[in-house]
Motif scaffolding. Structure first.
Motif, PDB file in Angstrom:
ATOM      1  N   VAL A   1       0.841  -1.204   0.000  1.00  0.00           N
ATOM      2  CA  VAL A   1       0.000   0.000   0.000  1.00  0.00           C
ATOM      3  C   VAL A   1       0.874   1.251   0.000  1.00  0.00           C
ATOM      4  O   VAL A   1       1.778   1.385   0.823  1.00  0.00           O
ATOM      5  CB  VAL A   1      -0.935   0.008   1.236  1.00  0.00           C
ATOM      6  N   GLY A   2       0.626   2.134  -0.938  1.00  0.00           N
ATOM      7  CA  GLY A   2       1.401   3.375  -1.030  1.00  0.00           C
ATOM      8  C   GLY A   2       2.608   3.286  -1.937  1.00  0.00           C
ATOM      9  O   GLY A   2       3.242   4.296  -2.237  1.00  0.00           O
ATOM     10  N   ALA A   3       2.969   2.074  -2.386  1.00  0.00           N
ATOM     11  CA  ALA A   3       4.128   1.915  -3.278  1.00  0.00           C
ATOM     12  C   ALA A   3       3.751   2.361  -4.684  1.00  0.00           C
ATOM     13  O   ALA A   3       2.577   2.320  -5.067  1.00  0.00           O
ATOM     14  CB  ALA A   3       4.574   0.460  -3.298  1.00  0.00           C
ATOM     15  N   PRO A   4       4.743   2.785  -5.478  1.00  0.00           N
ATOM     16  CA  PRO A   4       4.446   3.172  -6.861  1.00  0.00           C
ATOM     17  C   PRO A   4       3.901   1.988  -7.655  1.00  0.00           C
ATOM     18  O   PRO A   4       4.317   0.857  -7.451  1.00  0.00           O
ATOM     19  CB  PRO A   4       5.810   3.612  -7.412  1.00  0.00           C
ATOM     20  N   ARG A   5       2.979   2.270  -8.536  1.00  0.00           N
ATOM     21  CA  ARG A   5       2.434   1.213  -9.386  1.00  0.00           C
ATOM     22  C   ARG A   5       3.458   0.784 -10.434  1.00  0.00           C
ATOM     23  O   ARG A   5       4.242   1.596 -10.901  1.00  0.00           O
ATOM     24  CB  ARG A   5       1.152   1.685 -10.080  1.00  0.00           C
ATOM     25  N   GLN A   6       3.412  -0.494 -10.775  1.00  0.00           N
ATOM     26  CA  GLN A   6       4.289  -1.041 -11.806  1.00  0.00           C
ATOM     27  C   GLN A   6       3.452  -1.783 -12.831  1.00  0.00           C
ATOM     28  O   GLN A   6       2.364  -2.283 -12.508  1.00  0.00           O
ATOM     29  CB  GLN A   6       5.308  -2.000 -11.182  1.00  0.00           C
ATOM     30  N   LEU A   7       3.968  -1.856 -14.036  1.00  0.00           N
ATOM     31  CA  LEU A   7       3.255  -2.550 -15.099  1.00  0.00           C
ATOM     32  C   LEU A   7       3.493  -4.052 -14.986  1.00  0.00           C
ATOM     33  O   LEU A   7       4.627  -4.519 -14.993  1.00  0.00           O
ATOM     34  CB  LEU A   7       3.743  -2.038 -16.455  1.00  0.00           C
ATOM     35  N   ARG A   8       2.406  -4.808 -14.877  1.00  0.00           N
ATOM     36  CA  ARG A   8       2.526  -6.270 -14.819  1.00  0.00           C
ATOM     37  C   ARG A   8       2.590  -6.868 -16.227  1.00  0.00           C
ATOM     38  O   ARG A   8       3.241  -7.880 -16.468  1.00  0.00           O
ATOM     39  CB  ARG A   8       1.326  -6.852 -14.051  1.00  0.00           C
ATOM     40  N   THR A   9       1.909  -6.236 -17.172  1.00  0.00           N
ATOM     41  CA  THR A   9       1.846  -6.742 -18.545  1.00  0.00           C
ATOM     42  C   THR A   9       3.152  -6.449 -19.267  1.00  0.00           C
ATOM     43  O   THR A   9       3.480  -5.293 -19.514  1.00  0.00           O
ATOM     44  CB  THR A   9       0.668  -6.088 -19.296  1.00  0.00           C
ATOM     45  N   ARG A  10       3.910  -7.490 -19.608  1.00  0.00           N
ATOM     46  CA  ARG A  10       5.221  -7.310 -20.259  1.00  0.00           C
ATOM     47  C   ARG A  10       5.324  -8.146 -21.531  1.00  0.00           C
ATOM     48  O   ARG A  10       6.396  -8.601 -21.894  1.00  0.00           O
ATOM     49  CB  ARG A  10       6.345  -7.704 -19.289  1.00  0.00           C
ATOM     50  N   SER A  11       4.223  -8.347 -22.203  1.00  0.00           N
ATOM     51  CA  SER A  11       4.228  -9.207 -23.390  1.00  0.00           C
ATOM     52  C   SER A  11       5.026  -8.575 -24.523  1.00  0.00           C
ATOM     53  O   SER A  11       5.171  -7.354 -24.597  1.00  0.00           O
ATOM     54  CB  SER A  11       2.794  -9.451 -23.863  1.00  0.00           C
ATOM     55  N   SER A  12       5.521  -9.418 -25.426  1.00  0.00           N
ATOM     56  CA  SER A  12       6.351  -8.930 -26.530  1.00  0.00           C
ATOM     57  C   SER A  12       5.561  -8.021 -27.463  1.00  0.00           C
ATOM     58  O   SER A  12       6.107  -7.063 -28.018  1.00  0.00           O
ATOM     59  CB  SER A  12       6.934 -10.108 -27.316  1.00  0.00           C
ATOM     60  N   TYR A  13       4.272  -8.287 -27.633  1.00  0.00           N
ATOM     61  CA  TYR A  13       3.484  -7.437 -28.528  1.00  0.00           C
ATOM     62  C   TYR A  13       3.299  -6.040 -27.936  1.00  0.00           C
ATOM     63  O   TYR A  13       3.209  -5.054 -28.675  1.00  0.00           O
ATOM     64  CB  TYR A  13       2.128  -8.080 -28.867  1.00  0.00           C
ATOM     65  N   VAL A  14       3.285  -5.945 -26.597  1.00  0.00           N
ATOM     66  CA  VAL A  14       3.172  -4.636 -25.954  1.00  0.00           C
ATOM     67  C   VAL A  14       4.489  -3.872 -26.109  1.00  0.00           C
ATOM     68  O   VAL A  14       4.498  -2.663 -26.388  1.00  0.00           O
ATOM     69  CB  VAL A  14       2.794  -4.775 -24.460  1.00  0.00           C
ATOM     70  N   GLU A  15       5.604  -4.572 -25.941  1.00  0.00           N
ATOM     71  CA  GLU A  15       6.907  -3.926 -26.120  1.00  0.00           C
ATOM     72  C   GLU A  15       7.071  -3.428 -27.557  1.00  0.00           C
ATOM     73  O   GLU A  15       7.573  -2.325 -27.792  1.00  0.00           O
ATOM     74  CB  GLU A  15       8.031  -4.906 -25.769  1.00  0.00           C
ATOM     75  N   LYS A  16       6.617  -4.219 -28.514  1.00  0.00           N
ATOM     76  CA  LYS A  16       6.691  -3.804 -29.915  1.00  0.00           C
ATOM     77  C   LYS A  16       5.814  -2.580 -30.154  1.00  0.00           C
ATOM     78  O   LYS A  16       6.189  -1.641 -30.875  1.00  0.00           O
ATOM     79  CB  LYS A  16       6.250  -4.961 -30.816  1.00  0.00           C
ATOM     80  N   LEU A  17       4.638  -2.558 -29.538  1.00  0.00           N
ATOM     81  CA  LEU A  17       3.708  -1.436 -29.680  1.00  0.00           C
ATOM     82  C   LEU A  17       4.311  -0.138 -29.138  1.00  0.00           C
ATOM     83  O   LEU A  17       4.093   0.942 -29.695  1.00  0.00           O
ATOM     84  CB  LEU A  17       2.410  -1.760 -28.928  1.00  0.00           C
TER      85      LEU A  17
ATOM     86  N   VAL B   1      -5.259   0.404 -18.336  1.00  0.00           N
ATOM     87  CA  VAL B   1      -4.843  -0.511 -17.273  1.00  0.00           C
ATOM     88  C   VAL B   1      -5.825  -0.521 -16.106  1.00  0.00           C
ATOM     89  O   VAL B   1      -6.568   0.431 -15.882  1.00  0.00           O
ATOM     90  CB  VAL B   1      -3.430  -0.157 -16.746  1.00  0.00           C
ATOM     91  N   SER B   2      -5.781  -1.615 -15.377  1.00  0.00           N
ATOM     92  CA  SER B   2      -6.579  -1.770 -14.164  1.00  0.00           C
ATOM     93  C   SER B   2      -5.694  -2.386 -13.089  1.00  0.00           C
ATOM     94  O   SER B   2      -4.825  -3.209 -13.393  1.00  0.00           O
ATOM     95  CB  SER B   2      -7.786  -2.675 -14.451  1.00  0.00           C
ATOM     96  N   GLU B   3      -5.912  -1.974 -11.845  1.00  0.00           N
ATOM     97  CA  GLU B   3      -5.187  -2.558 -10.710  1.00  0.00           C
ATOM     98  C   GLU B   3      -6.175  -3.275  -9.799  1.00  0.00           C
ATOM     99  O   GLU B   3      -7.175  -2.680  -9.362  1.00  0.00           O
ATOM    100  CB  GLU B   3      -4.453  -1.478  -9.916  1.00  0.00           C
ATOM    101  N   HIS B   4      -5.892  -4.541  -9.533  1.00  0.00           N
ATOM    102  CA  HIS B   4      -6.752  -5.342  -8.654  1.00  0.00           C
ATOM    103  C   HIS B   4      -6.663  -4.834  -7.223  1.00  0.00           C
ATOM    104  O   HIS B   4      -5.593  -4.475  -6.740  1.00  0.00           O
ATOM    105  CB  HIS B   4      -6.323  -6.808  -8.718  1.00  0.00           C
ATOM    106  N   ASN B   5      -7.808  -4.791  -6.568  1.00  0.00           N
ATOM    107  CA  ASN B   5      -7.883  -4.353  -5.178  1.00  0.00           C
ATOM    108  C   ASN B   5      -8.130  -5.581  -4.295  1.00  0.00           C
ATOM    109  O   ASN B   5      -9.224  -6.143  -4.298  1.00  0.00           O
ATOM    110  CB  ASN B   5      -9.026  -3.329  -5.028  1.00  0.00           C
ATOM    111  N   ALA B   6      -7.105  -5.990  -3.556  1.00  0.00           N
ATOM    112  CA  ALA B   6      -7.229  -7.206  -2.738  1.00  0.00           C
ATOM    113  C   ALA B   6      -8.246  -7.020  -1.604  1.00  0.00           C
ATOM    114  O   ALA B   6      -8.946  -7.960  -1.225  1.00  0.00           O
ATOM    115  CB  ALA B   6      -5.868  -7.581  -2.150  1.00  0.00           C
ATOM    116  N   ALA B   7      -8.329  -5.801  -1.055  1.00  0.00           N
ATOM    117  CA  ALA B   7      -9.244  -5.552   0.064  1.00  0.00           C
ATOM    118  C   ALA B   7     -10.701  -5.606  -0.385  1.00  0.00           C
ATOM    119  O   ALA B   7     -11.554  -6.195   0.290  1.00  0.00           O
ATOM    120  CB  ALA B   7      -8.933  -4.201   0.695  1.00  0.00           C
ATOM    121  N   THR B   8     -10.988  -4.975  -1.517  1.00  0.00           N
ATOM    122  CA  THR B   8     -12.346  -5.005  -2.071  1.00  0.00           C
ATOM    123  C   THR B   8     -12.240  -5.381  -3.558  1.00  0.00           C
ATOM    124  O   THR B   8     -12.201  -4.496  -4.425  1.00  0.00           O
ATOM    125  CB  THR B   8     -13.045  -3.637  -1.912  1.00  0.00           C
TER     126      THR B   8
END
Length: 230
Positions: free
Chosen positions: A110-126, A161-168
């Protein structure tokens, strides 16, 4: 520094009717919220790894449905691209100078900077041409003045992008627009959907302001001093 004319929200909202774009992001906000709720409703929350994995996969499916539904509701075209080799497809939205795909972000705590989880090759190419959007710039890049001012539509890569909320889990912690670096290891810019909608509201309001009348002031006429009586 990045080129002064490369303002991400300006680039995102160019070449598209701002009112239609506002309706799209409003619809996307509603549909993305529904995607998380539908995933939990279909597979109720439980501390079972297989259930979490299945719910995550389902949430990704519902996110795709959310983008396509928002596009259909507002007449914004949503395309389909395939990975190479063609193992699965993903939705693409071309808006302004960006081509957008779906992605996930996360925070380590909680409070940490967000990071990108999606690292697929097609995204890197895009995102391979995103270097001019780096807010810090680099010593090895051309001078800002050398950056071409003509940028084709869809040239840069971005993610919804969307970030999952573990609490809710029914409500995502964050839904927005993410601009990653060429190698996907850094975040150049990010905006929540609320920030984008406010920007569009202001842009629409500014365009509708009546033009200010130019006041032409008349110079006072000086009366001739009467000639002295003889």
């Amino acid at each position: 520094m990045s080129h002064p004319s490369l303002i991400p929200l300006d680039l995102l909202t160019r070449s598209v009717d701002p009112e239609r774009l506002l309706r799209f992001f409003q619809a996307l906000d509603e549909e993305m919220a529904a995607a998380s709720a539908d995933a939990v409703r279909t597979i109720p929350a439980a501390n079972v790894p297989s259930a979490k994995q299945a719910r995550g996969t389902l949430r990704r499916h519902f996110m795709e449905r959310a983008v396509r539904t928002a596009g259909a509701r507002t007449d914004v075209e949503v395309g389909t691209s395939w990975t190479k080799p063609a193992t699965w497809s993903y939705p693409t939205v071309r808006i302004g100078a960006f081509t957008l795909v779906l992605g996930l972000v996360f925070s380590r705590y909680v409070g940490a900077p967000r990071q990108l989880r999606t690292r697929s090759s097609y995204v890197e190419k895009l995102c391979a041409r995103n270097a001019p959007l780096d807010p810090q710039g680099t010593l090895f890049e051309p001078a800002a003045d050398a950056v071409p001012t003509l940028i084709p539509d869809g040239a840069f890569g971005g993610l919804i992008v969307s970030e999952h909320n573990a609490a809710t889990p029914e409500v995502p912690s964050f839904v927005g627009f993410w601009i990653p670096s060429n190698d996907l290891k850094q975040r150049y810019h990010n905006y929540s959907l609320q920030q984008i909608m406010k920007y569009l509201h202001d842009k629409i309001a500014s365009a509708k302001k009546p033009a200010r009348k130019v006041v032409h002031r008349k110079l006072p006429k000086l009366r001739k001093k009467p000639a002295p009586k003889k």
